[in-house]
Design an enzyme around this catalytic site. Sequence first.
Site, mmCIF file in Angstrom:
data_model
loop_
_atom_site.group_PDB
_atom_site.id
_atom_site.type_symbol
_atom_site.label_atom_id
_atom_site.label_comp_id
_atom_site.label_asym_id
_atom_site.label_seq_id
_atom_site.Cartn_x
_atom_site.Cartn_y
_atom_site.Cartn_z
ATOM 1 N N HIS A 106 -25.589 -32.452 0.883
ATOM 2 C CA HIS A 106 -26.014 -33.425 -0.124
ATOM 3 C C HIS A 106 -26.264 -32.793 -1.486
ATOM 4 C CE1 HIS A 106 -27.439 -36.328 3.314
ATOM 5 N NE2 HIS A 106 -26.149 -36.378 3.098
ATOM 6 N N ASN A 160 -30.635 -30.855 2.906
ATOM 7 C CA ASN A 160 -31.636 -30.656 1.850
ATOM 8 C C ASN A 160 -30.997 -30.148 0.562
ATOM 9 O OD1 ASN A 160 -33.334 -31.349 3.871
ATOM 10 N ND2 ASN A 160 -34.185 -29.306 4.196
ATOM 11 N N VAL A 161 -31.634 -30.528 -0.535
ATOM 12 C CA VAL A 161 -31.121 -30.114 -1.840
ATOM 13 C C VAL A 161 -32.041 -29.057 -2.461
ATOM 14 C CG1 VAL A 161 -30.033 -32.371 -2.231
ATOM 15 C CG2 VAL A 161 -32.377 -31.995 -3.052
ATOM 16 N N CYS A 197 -24.049 -33.704 -22.548
ATOM 17 C CA CYS A 197 -23.138 -32.560 -22.461
ATOM 18 C C CYS A 197 -22.846 -31.989 -23.843
ATOM 19 C CB CYS A 197 -21.850 -33.048 -21.809
ATOM 20 S SG CYS A 197 -20.570 -31.814 -21.676
ATOM 21 N N CYS A 242 -16.910 -35.135 -18.267
ATOM 22 C CA CYS A 242 -15.906 -34.062 -18.226
ATOM 23 C C CYS A 242 -16.125 -33.111 -17.059
ATOM 24 C CB CYS A 242 -15.878 -33.281 -19.544
ATOM 25 S SG CYS A 242 -17.296 -32.192 -19.752
ATOM 26 N N GLY A 299 -35.982 -31.217 11.900
ATOM 27 C CA GLY A 299 -36.664 -31.919 10.814
ATOM 28 C C GLY A 299 -35.843 -32.983 10.116
ATOM 29 N N THR A 300 -35.082 -33.741 10.908
ATOM 30 C CA THR A 300 -34.342 -34.845 10.295
ATOM 31 C C THR A 300 -34.578 -36.126 11.080
ATOM 32 O OG1 THR A 300 -32.165 -35.693 9.656
ATOM 33 C CG2 THR A 300 -32.202 -34.191 11.553
ATOM 34 N N SER A 301 -34.650 -37.244 10.342
ATOM 35 C CA SER A 301 -34.814 -38.534 11.014
ATOM 36 C C SER A 301 -33.502 -38.988 11.643
ATOM 37 C CB SER A 301 -35.328 -39.586 10.027
ATOM 38 O OG SER A 301 -34.448 -39.678 8.932
HETATM 39 C C1 BJW Z 1 -40.844 -32.509 10.634
HETATM 40 C C2 BJW Z 1 -41.923 -31.919 10.018
HETATM 41 C C3 BJW Z 1 -42.201 -30.615 10.418
HETATM 42 C C4 BJW Z 1 -41.789 -33.849 9.191
HETATM 43 N N1 BJW Z 1 -41.442 -30.017 11.338
HETATM 44 N N2 BJW Z 1 -40.075 -32.008 11.536
HETATM 45 C C5 BJW Z 1 -25.053 -48.751 7.664
HETATM 46 C C6 BJW Z 1 -24.900 -48.063 8.853
HETATM 47 C C7 BJW Z 1 -24.510 -46.704 8.853
HETATM 48 C C8 BJW Z 1 -24.243 -46.049 7.668
HETATM 49 C C9 BJW Z 1 -24.389 -46.762 6.482
HETATM 50 C C10 BJW Z 1 -24.780 -48.098 6.491
HETATM 51 N N3 BJW Z 1 -24.841 -48.506 5.192
HETATM 52 C C11 BJW Z 1 -24.511 -47.453 4.385
HETATM 53 C C12 BJW Z 1 -24.225 -46.388 5.164
HETATM 54 C C13 BJW Z 1 -23.832 -45.039 4.703
HETATM 55 C C14 BJW Z 1 -25.019 -44.292 4.142
HETATM 56 C C15 BJW Z 1 -26.081 -44.194 5.234
HETATM 57 O O1 BJW Z 1 -26.054 -43.362 6.095
HETATM 58 N N4 BJW Z 1 -27.078 -45.097 5.183
HETATM 59 C C16 BJW Z 1 -28.085 -45.185 6.232
HETATM 60 C C17 BJW Z 1 -29.427 -44.648 5.723
HETATM 61 C C18 BJW Z 1 -28.184 -46.622 6.663
HETATM 62 N N5 BJW Z 1 -24.515 -42.985 3.788
HETATM 63 C C19 BJW Z 1 -23.995 -42.730 2.594
HETATM 64 O O2 BJW Z 1 -23.936 -43.565 1.705
HETATM 65 C C20 BJW Z 1 -23.381 -41.346 2.417
HETATM 66 N N6 BJW Z 1 -22.078 -41.429 1.887
HETATM 67 C C21 BJW Z 1 -21.097 -42.066 2.535
HETATM 68 O O3 BJW Z 1 -21.252 -42.634 3.605
HETATM 69 O O4 BJW Z 1 -19.889 -41.988 1.873
HETATM 70 C C22 BJW Z 1 -18.823 -42.795 2.350
HETATM 71 C C23 BJW Z 1 -18.856 -44.082 1.568
HETATM 72 C C24 BJW Z 1 -18.318 -44.085 0.298
HETATM 73 C C25 BJW Z 1 -18.330 -45.261 -0.420
HETATM 74 C C26 BJW Z 1 -18.928 -46.406 0.104
HETATM 75 C C27 BJW Z 1 -19.512 -46.371 1.372
HETATM 76 C C28 BJW Z 1 -19.471 -45.191 2.115
HETATM 77 C C29 BJW Z 1 -24.200 -40.537 1.428
HETATM 78 C C30 BJW Z 1 -25.577 -40.285 1.891
HETATM 79 C C31 BJW Z 1 -26.349 -39.559 0.809
HETATM 80 C C32 BJW Z 1 -27.789 -39.348 1.184
HETATM 81 N N7 BJW Z 1 -28.504 -38.884 0.034
HETATM 82 C C33 BJW Z 1 -29.917 -38.554 0.155
HETATM 83 C C34 BJW Z 1 -30.458 -38.225 -1.270
HETATM 84 C C35 BJW Z 1 -29.951 -36.841 -1.701
HETATM 85 C C36 BJW Z 1 -30.351 -36.538 -3.095
HETATM 86 C C37 BJW Z 1 -31.836 -36.374 -3.267
HETATM 87 O O5 BJW Z 1 -32.460 -35.526 -2.608
HETATM 88 O O6 BJW Z 1 -32.385 -37.116 -4.077
HETATM 89 O O7 BJW Z 1 -30.087 -37.435 1.041
HETATM 90 S S1 BJW Z 1 -30.848 -39.832 0.965
HETATM 91 C C38 BJW Z 1 -31.932 -38.741 1.826
HETATM 92 O O8 BJW Z 1 -31.742 -38.899 3.247
HETATM 93 C C39 BJW Z 1 -31.466 -37.333 1.474
HETATM 94 C C40 BJW Z 1 -31.578 -36.635 2.800
HETATM 95 O O9 BJW Z 1 -30.754 -35.491 2.803
HETATM 96 C C41 BJW Z 1 -31.149 -37.701 3.764
HETATM 97 C C42 BJW Z 1 -31.619 -37.472 5.181
HETATM 98 O O10 BJW Z 1 -33.014 -37.488 5.274
HETATM 99 P P1 BJW Z 1 -33.753 -36.472 6.238
HETATM 100 O O11 BJW Z 1 -33.481 -35.089 5.809
HETATM 101 O O12 BJW Z 1 -33.446 -36.809 7.642
HETATM 102 O O13 BJW Z 1 -35.284 -36.748 5.876
HETATM 103 P P2 BJW Z 1 -36.273 -37.881 6.420
HETATM 104 O O14 BJW Z 1 -37.380 -37.986 5.455
HETATM 105 O O15 BJW Z 1 -35.554 -39.131 6.739
HETATM 106 O O16 BJW Z 1 -36.814 -37.304 7.807
HETATM 107 C C43 BJW Z 1 -37.677 -36.187 7.861
HETATM 108 C C44 BJW Z 1 -37.906 -35.828 9.322
HETATM 109 O O17 BJW Z 1 -38.683 -34.644 9.382
HETATM 110 C C45 BJW Z 1 -38.664 -36.908 10.117
HETATM 111 O O18 BJW Z 1 -37.979 -37.144 11.333
HETATM 112 C C46 BJW Z 1 -40.030 -36.246 10.402
HETATM 113 O O19 BJW Z 1 -40.563 -36.639 11.647
HETATM 114 C C47 BJW Z 1 -39.649 -34.770 10.403
HETATM 115 N N8 BJW Z 1 -40.721 -33.844 10.063
HETATM 116 N N9 BJW Z 1 -42.466 -32.858 9.107
HETATM 117 C C48 BJW Z 1 -40.405 -30.735 11.889
HETATM 118 N N10 BJW Z 1 -43.265 -29.946 9.883
HETATM 119 ZN ZN ZN Z 2 -19.003 -33.307 -20.730
#
Ligand code: BJW
Ligand code: ZN
Length: 251
Positions: A119, A102-103, A148, A130, A188-190
């Site tokens: 993240h 989380n951010v 900037c 810069c 709480g993560t998918s």
């Molecule tokens: C409850 C609840 C309650 C509800 N109690 N629970 C193909 C296969 C595998 C990997 C890849 C692929 N193609 C690309 C990739 C890599 C990619 C990736 O993983 N993609 C997949 C999605 C397919 N990853 C990346 O690109 C990462 N970097 C990387 O791999 O670098 C190497 C590289 C470099 C150069 C080229 C290629 C690779 C970076 C990932 C960055 C993710 N960024 C985000 C945005 C952050 C900024 C922002 O906030 O705007 O991060 S995306 C978004 O998803 C955010 C989250 O941190 C992240 C995870 O989501 P999260 O937290 O799991 O949330 P949800 O909504 O998905 O789930 C919520 C859950 O809560 C659910 O399960 C509910 O049921 C539950 N819930 N209420 C308990 N009350």
């Molecule tokens: Zn600058």
Amino acid sequence: MIEVSKELLNRLKHAEHILFFTGAGISAESGIPTFRGEDGLWNKFKPEELANFDAFLRNPDLVWEWYEYRRKIVREAQPNNAHYAIARFERFYKDVTVVTQNVDNLHNRAGSSNVLELHGNIEKNYCLECGKRYDFHEFPDTHKVPVCEKCGGKIRPDVVWFGEMLPAETFAKAEQKAAQSDICFVVGTSAVVYPAIGIAYRAKEFGAYTVEINVETTQFSSAADETFIGKSGEILSDILQLAENQNNKIL
Ligand code: BJW
Ligand code: ZN
């Protein structure tokens, strides 16, 4: 009170190193939308249009405005029982680490001392050209991307978009803590975004008892040793209570 396994009670009694791996669901009870799912942010906004670097280059004002909208929600939100329960675990265990995707800064605001943000953090920004760092509060309420003061470059939020690397040192520390942990709570993560979710699998691989807490099953559920289906605020409050009981016994 939830029913838990003997193994979890035993681990709560003897554990020294506890890891919490958290995602957007932990902040849902604070009113912050998750990404995926019915009410998820990405039902309204497409990730490929907003959460990647090309999108920012194509339309920086739109991306900036999206983050402004989310910052407003985050700043008006308060940590919930789940964030506070995690912070209180520090009373009972010598090493409690929160690895969060989380951010939203809510773990820090709830008082957790060791938070590793994989993240980034929505309150922080830096210059594309810069690298000069800026707090969000340095900008007046603007719908246009700020530039900037040092070099005129565009300023972006300090978050990790798709295709970008995670902060290397933070990730390495998270891997180290995962390998040490006796219990790893996956909250709480998918569980679909890599490499972040690899931290939970690593904890399991190195012998942690893995406990998933979510309102539904996920891709991690088959790997988890125990899964609690329910809201993280309620379930973590119960688990904190059990940890407290187990801890009193050994005092
Ligand atoms: C409850 C609840 C309650 C509800 N109690 N629970 C193909 C296969 C595998 C990997 C890849 C692929 N193609 C690309 C990739 C890599 C990619 C990736 O993983 N993609 C997949 C999605 C397919 N990853 C990346 O690109 C990462 N970097 C990387 O791999 O670098 C190497 C590289 C470099 C150069 C080229 C290629 C690779 C970076 C990932 C960055 C993710 N960024 C985000 C945005 C952050 C900024 C922002 O906030 O705007 O991060 S995306 C978004 O998803 C955010 C989250 O941190 C992240 C995870 O989501 P999260 O937290 O799991 O949330 P949800 O909504 O998905 O789930 C919520 C859950 O809560 C659910 O399960 C509910 O049921 C539950 N819930 N209420 C308990 N009350
Ligand atoms: Zn600058």
